[in-house]
Design an enzyme around this catalytic site. Structure first.
Site, mmCIF file in Angstrom:
data_model
loop_
_atom_site.group_PDB
_atom_site.id
_atom_site.type_symbol
_atom_site.label_atom_id
_atom_site.label_comp_id
_atom_site.label_asym_id
_atom_site.label_seq_id
_atom_site.Cartn_x
_atom_site.Cartn_y
_atom_site.Cartn_z
ATOM 1 N N ASN A 1 8.497 -47.472 42.722
ATOM 2 C CA ASN A 1 9.408 -48.345 43.462
ATOM 3 C C ASN A 1 10.383 -47.473 44.235
ATOM 4 O O ASN A 1 11.100 -46.663 43.652
ATOM 5 C CB ASN A 1 10.153 -49.273 42.513
ATOM 6 C CG ASN A 1 9.230 -50.332 41.946
ATOM 7 O OD1 ASN A 1 8.462 -50.948 42.684
ATOM 8 N ND2 ASN A 1 9.262 -50.527 40.655
ATOM 9 N N ARG B 1 13.234 -47.719 45.716
ATOM 10 C CA ARG B 1 14.554 -48.353 45.903
ATOM 11 C C ARG B 1 15.272 -48.335 44.560
ATOM 12 O O ARG B 1 14.692 -47.905 43.569
ATOM 13 C CB ARG B 1 14.356 -49.805 46.333
ATOM 14 C CG ARG B 1 13.405 -50.493 45.346
ATOM 15 C CD ARG B 1 13.336 -51.966 45.483
ATOM 16 N NE ARG B 1 12.193 -52.508 44.781
ATOM 17 C CZ ARG B 1 12.129 -52.767 43.479
ATOM 18 N NH1 ARG B 1 13.166 -52.511 42.705
ATOM 19 N NH2 ARG B 1 11.039 -53.273 42.937
#
Ligand code: ADP
Length: 447
Positions: free
Chosen positions: A290, A292
């Site tokens: 991911n 972020r």
């Protein structure tokens, strides 16, 4: 350092970022939709600007609107939070063109890791263990079935562009492959406009273990230990904790090294998460990265004392990491419960509405990340997560006790929430013993 940051998000994460900026002496701009004119993030920021109607596609996902707001408000950077435009490489490229710093990785890296099939290949090349499965993208069920036959059932069919549990189907036997493949592919085309699929072995009763990564622009890559996110409902996390009871120091070191290797192979910068599945034999497999900040970043902040949002901002501003791997020390135990505005009696259907009474617990080792307040109307247009209750104590047992006490004190009236359900999960004998896996809710709580 940046002079002014625009936060391209809403809710508790926008509030969290505003607070970090304020502590760093950076001015903030909130953006809000017409449905969010009374939202806390819009009130807390130094300045706020409306970017469009309630529908996300016309506001929080509207790149032109957000970029125009950034230019008009003279902000020099954008923090995307999570969800919305946070993993949109086109948006990152547009930011670059407008001379605005995107607080996150480059468009190239987002592209490379956003496509799960490509991310898989990058990891295979780097020598990071992945779940056995297809090495080439798959477009037809015939190709997929061949791979499934070769690796053996059960398998999981996944959309290369997938996310949030969408475009994913478990297939237990050959007879079910055809229909499941087509359903997952159809879902992917509808949700992501992409029919690229891949197939991998379905790992039975794994734990979901993810490593928090920080990487600066000078080649420094460190990990902040793991989070155990095995308590999930329909592939959505409900309870997260750090550290995981399943990891010995030796395994933690091994997985941490693999996570760093994965981030380096991706050419990663800023904060990111490497997700692994851990089977009962302590084999671990990369499933995705991911690119972020995660919803559950708070549990890591508490056990390491490192502010991940501030590090993100520092990295994006061109500063080196403020800590080295040797500085990272995991202390105590943190647990997070996600409180959602949803009705457990109605199959957890979202339950927006007006909050007419609210009381937050407090005290030593309690943290609440939320954007709700007394009299607030939860709009129906967005995510149903309204509050993250995070507790910290010396060990897991004490942290569970503290969470029990905090959940007991938390009052949110006027809407339905999953608070009671969280309480039941937390007090389940198996949870208390730390005997969890991603099927926990399904096994013990499906009616
Ligand atoms: P998404 O991006 O949609 O969240 P992930 O690939 O991260 O999808 O998978 C979400 C969850 O699905 C995992 O946390 C795990 O519970 C389950 N899952 C994914 N891949 C597998 C697998 N190969 N075997 C068993 N469970 C899996």
């Amino acid at each position: 350092m940046f002079h002014k940051v625009l936060i391209a998000n809403r809710g508790e994460i926008a509030v969290r970022i505003i607070r970090a900026c304020r502590e760093m002496g950076i001015a903030t701009v909130a953006v809000y939709s017409e449905a969010d004119k009374d939202a806390l993030h819009a009130m807390l920021a130094d300045e706020a600007i409306c970017i469009g109607p309630a529908k996300s596609s016309q506001s929080y996902l509207n790149m032109e609107s957000i970029l125009s707001a950034t230019v008009a408000m003279k902000a020099d950077a954008i923090h995307p939070g999570f969800g919305f435009l946070s993993e949109n490489s086109k948006f990152v490229t547009l930011c670059e063109k407008c001379n605005i710093t995107f607080i996150g990785p480059s468009a190239d890296v987002i592209n490379k890791m956003g496509n799960k099939a490509e991310a898989r290949n990058t990891m295979i090349q780097a020598g990071v263990p992945v779940v056995p499965g297809s090495e080439e993208p798959i477009y037809t069920f015939e190709e997929g079935e061949k791979i499934a036959d070769a690796i053996g059932y059960p398998v999981i069919v996944k959309a290369a562009s997938g996310g949030g549990g969408k475009g994913m189907r478990i297939v237990h036997k050959k007879e079910e492959f055809h229909s499941n493949f087509l359903t997952a592919q159809r879902e992917s085309v509808l949700a992501f406009g992409d029919d690229t699929m891949y197939v991998e072995k379905y790992i039975e009763h794994p734990r979901h273990i993810e490593f928090q990564i920080l990487a600066d622009n000078y080649g420094n890559v460190i990990h902040l230990g793991e989070r155990d996110c095995s308590i999930q409902r329909r592939h959505q996390k409900l309870i997260e904790e750090a550290p995981s009871v399943a990891l010995s120091d030796e395994l933690r070191q091994k997985m941490g090294e693999a996570a760093i290797k994965a981030a380096k192979a991706a050419g990663y910068t800023n904060a990111g998460t490497i997700e692994f599945l851990l089977d009962k034999y302590n084999n671990f497999y990369f499933i995705e990265m991911n690119t972020r900040v995660q919803v559950e970043h708070g549990v890591t902040e508490i056990v390491t004392g490192i502010d991940i949002i501030k590090e993100q901002i520092r990295i994006a501003a061109g500063l080196p990491l403020s800590v080295t791997q040797e500085d990272v020390c995991i202390k105590g135990h943190a647990i997070e419960c996600r409180i959602n505005a949803e009705n457990p009696e109605k199959n957890f259907a979202p339950c927006p509405g007006k909050i007419n009474n609210i009381h937050f617990p407090g005290g030593n080792g309690i943290r609440i990340d939320s954007a709700i307040y007394n009299g607030y109307h939860i709009p129906p247009h967005y995510d149903s997560m309204i509050l993250k209750l995070i507790v910290f104590d010396k060990n897991r047992e004490l942290a569970i006790q503290k969470m029990n006490s905090a959940l007991g004190e938390l009052v949110i009236e006027g809407i339905e929430t999953n608070l009671e359900f969280q309480y039941e999960v937390l007090n389940h004998e198996k949870f208390k013993k730390g005997e969890t896996n991603t099927h926990f809710i399904q096994t013990y709580f499906s009616k």
